[in-house]
Design an enzyme around this catalytic site. Structure first.
Site, PDB file in Angstrom:
ATOM      1  N   TRP A  99       0.838  -1.212   0.000  1.00 22.74           N
ATOM      2  CA  TRP A  99       0.000   0.000   0.000  1.00 22.74           C
ATOM      3  C   TRP A  99       0.867   1.253   0.000  1.00 22.74           C
ATOM      4  O   TRP A  99       0.568   2.218  -0.698  1.00 22.74           O
ATOM      5  CB  TRP A  99      -0.953   0.001   1.201  1.00 22.74           C
ATOM      6  CG  TRP A  99      -1.873  -1.177   1.202  1.00 22.74           C
ATOM      7  CD1 TRP A  99      -1.983  -2.130   2.169  1.00 22.74           C
ATOM      8  CD2 TRP A  99      -2.826  -1.546   0.186  1.00 22.74           C
ATOM      9  NE1 TRP A  99      -2.936  -3.058   1.820  1.00 22.74           N
ATOM     10  CE2 TRP A  99      -3.460  -2.729   0.619  1.00 22.74           C
ATOM     11  CE3 TRP A  99      -3.194  -0.989  -1.040  1.00 22.74           C
ATOM     12  CZ2 TRP A  99      -4.450  -3.368  -0.142  1.00 22.74           C
ATOM     13  CZ3 TRP A  99      -4.179  -1.622  -1.805  1.00 22.74           C
ATOM     14  CH2 TRP A  99      -4.787  -2.796  -1.345  1.00 22.74           C
ATOM     15  N   ASP A 166      -1.870   6.795   6.038  1.00 27.09           N
ATOM     16  CA  ASP A 166      -2.896   5.811   5.674  1.00 27.09           C
ATOM     17  C   ASP A 166      -3.134   4.985   6.933  1.00 27.09           C
ATOM     18  O   ASP A 166      -2.263   4.240   7.372  1.00 27.09           O
ATOM     19  CB  ASP A 166      -2.350   4.940   4.524  1.00 27.09           C
ATOM     20  CG  ASP A 166      -3.291   3.800   4.141  1.00 27.09           C
ATOM     21  OD1 ASP A 166      -4.334   3.619   4.813  1.00 27.09           O
ATOM     22  OD2 ASP A 166      -2.968   3.078   3.170  1.00 27.09           O
ATOM     23  N   LYS A 190     -12.051  -1.944   7.145  1.00 22.47           N
ATOM     24  CA  LYS A 190     -11.238  -2.804   8.011  1.00 22.47           C
ATOM     25  C   LYS A 190     -11.727  -2.755   9.463  1.00 22.47           C
ATOM     26  O   LYS A 190     -11.805  -3.771  10.122  1.00 22.47           O
ATOM     27  CB  LYS A 190      -9.760  -2.401   7.954  1.00 22.47           C
ATOM     28  CG  LYS A 190      -9.195  -2.242   6.547  1.00 22.47           C
ATOM     29  CD  LYS A 190      -8.761  -3.560   5.932  1.00 22.47           C
ATOM     30  CE  LYS A 190      -8.584  -3.520   4.433  1.00 22.47           C
ATOM     31  NZ  LYS A 190      -7.618  -2.577   3.907  1.00 22.47           N
TER      32      LYS A 190
HETATM   33  C1  PLP Z   1      -7.003  -2.242   2.484  1.00 28.98           C
HETATM   34  C2  PLP Z   1      -5.984  -1.181   2.487  1.00 28.98           C
HETATM   35  C3  PLP Z   1      -5.879  -0.238   1.448  1.00 28.98           C
HETATM   36  C4  PLP Z   1      -6.755  -0.286   0.217  1.00 28.98           C
HETATM   37  O1  PLP Z   1      -7.999   0.177   0.543  1.00 28.98           O
HETATM   38  P1  PLP Z   1      -9.152   0.336  -0.571  1.00 28.98           P
HETATM   39  O2  PLP Z   1     -10.233   0.983   0.230  1.00 28.98           O
HETATM   40  O3  PLP Z   1      -9.479  -1.025  -1.060  1.00 28.98           O
HETATM   41  O4  PLP Z   1      -8.631   1.210  -1.652  1.00 28.98           O
HETATM   42  C5  PLP Z   1      -4.923   0.743   1.554  1.00 28.98           C
HETATM   43  N1  PLP Z   1      -4.111   0.820   2.623  1.00 28.98           N
HETATM   44  C6  PLP Z   1      -4.173  -0.061   3.634  1.00 28.98           C
HETATM   45  C7  PLP Z   1      -3.242   0.065   4.796  1.00 28.98           C
HETATM   46  C8  PLP Z   1      -5.110  -1.087   3.600  1.00 28.98           C
HETATM   47  O5  PLP Z   1      -5.189  -1.973   4.603  1.00 28.98           O
END
Ligand code: PLP
Length: 356
Positions: A99, A166, A190
């Protein structure tokens, strides 16, 4: 048989969230209509959006000068939306996984990107330390929890530039000092809501400083000005987020989530270390994620990998197969996962050990 939900995302939500969302799908706020079929401009949904925003801010102690917005596009759209809005000349990125790599790739479209450190050399099984962040960077981007590799930054890095993070997979699992950040974002699927909504906590002062034109939908100011209602929001996912936030508050908030995640992770890591069949993939204890706990078979038992996944699944342990880029197993222990589920997984690991 009781199912224990260890999926990495979308993932376990509080039963309260699932039940009240199901009820609202049948009859939303006493309207006699489904949440699926009412206008987002109605007063009932406006009340949902207002309470979601207010509770989000309250539970994370979001200071004055910051706004919280709910968007579409996932965390993946934020990878480009962040630099579009705040990257002037140079940004620094810490590469801790897939990511983080994707976020960095998008930023390169908007300016100079300095990768200050990377743990790619060891398949991202640790968090790099002892790096220098250029003092003239507009921001330093981190991924606080690396969902795929099971590493986590438990403390904010000490740097002289504003942070951007993020926090898709550890938001609401601990208190955060938001004042150190320009932007915090994440997909809500999540630890917060059903898939479809993305949150961003944005420092208003950080905006409006780039020369480039920003498309209306990609400009944070559009969504701040309209209270996340510039266009149709993902209504069901926002409603789900509100239910989780109410649950979180009733449980004792982020401090209590922090306490619980340490308890759960300690139980599971201890068993992985003790059990002769398994070993953790993240050897540096301080870098281990509380949220996504990754482990593999010890070398001498490598051929049992598939059998363990099948055995555990047959005992109700759902979603424990590791991500394809790490292999082995991953038990995601998000806020809504009760400690009983971790204890059940430990019992299954012991039973499997006894068989071999
Ligand atoms: C799941 C995840 C993403 C991607 O998220 P989307 O909503 O599917 O774009 C990005 N960063 C992290 C840390 C993630 O766990």
């Amino acid at each position: 048989m009781k199912k224990h939900n260890f999926y990495a995302g979308p993932s376990i939500l509080p039963q309260e969230t699932i039940k009240s969302t199901a009820e609202a799908v049948l009859n939303f706020a006493g309207t006699g209509l489904s949440l699926l079929e009412v206008s987002h401009r109605g007063k009932e949904f406006q009340a949902v959006m207002d309470e979601t925003t207010a509770l989000f801010k309250e539970l994370l102690d979001v200071p004055a000068g910051y706004e919280v917005v709910f968007l579409g596009g996932g965390a993946s759209l934020q990878f480009c939306m962040v630099p579009f809005n705040i990257l002037n000349k140079k940004a620094a990125y810490l590469n801790t996984g897939v990511w983080a790599t994707k976020a960095q790739k998008e930023a390169k479209l908007f300016g100079e990107v300095v990768e200050v450190a990377s743990s790619k050399d060891k398949n991202f099984c640790y968090i790099p330390k002892n790096y220098t962040v250029p003092a003239d960077a507009d921001y330093f981007h981190i991924t606080t929890n690396n969902t795929i590799y099971g590493t986590e930054l438990h403390k904010d890095p000490e740097v002289s530039v504003p942070l951007v993070a993020d926090m898709s997979s550890d938001i609401f699992s601990r208190p955060i000092d938001i004042s150190k950040y320009s932007i915090i974002y994440g997909g809500a699927q999540k630890n917060l809501a059903p898939a479809g909504v993305t949150f961003a906590i944005v420092k208003q002062d950080a905006l409006g400083k780039v020369e480039r034109a920003i498309p209306t939908m990609l400009d944070y100011r559009t969504h701040i000005d309209k209270g996340s209602m510039f266009n149709t929001p993902p209504c069901v996912a926002v409603f789900g987020a509100l239910q989780t936030l109410r649950w979180l508050k009733a449980q004792g908030g982020v401090e209590e989530m922090m306490r619980r995640k340490v308890v759960k992770a300690d139980i599971l890591y201890s068993e992985i270390e003790r059990n002769k069949l398994f070993k953790p993939t993240v050897t540096e204890v301080a870098d281990r994620s509380y949220m996504n706990i990754c482990f593999v078979m010890n070398e001498e038992y490598a051929e049992l990998e598939k059998e363990f996944v099948e055995f555990a699944t047959s005992k109700g342990m759902m979603g424990i197969k590791g991500h394809r880029s790490v292999g082995g197993f991953r038990a995601s222990c998000y806020n809504a996962l009760p400690v009983e589920s971790v204890e059940a997984l430990v019992a299954v690991m012991k039973e499997f050990e006894a068989k071999h």
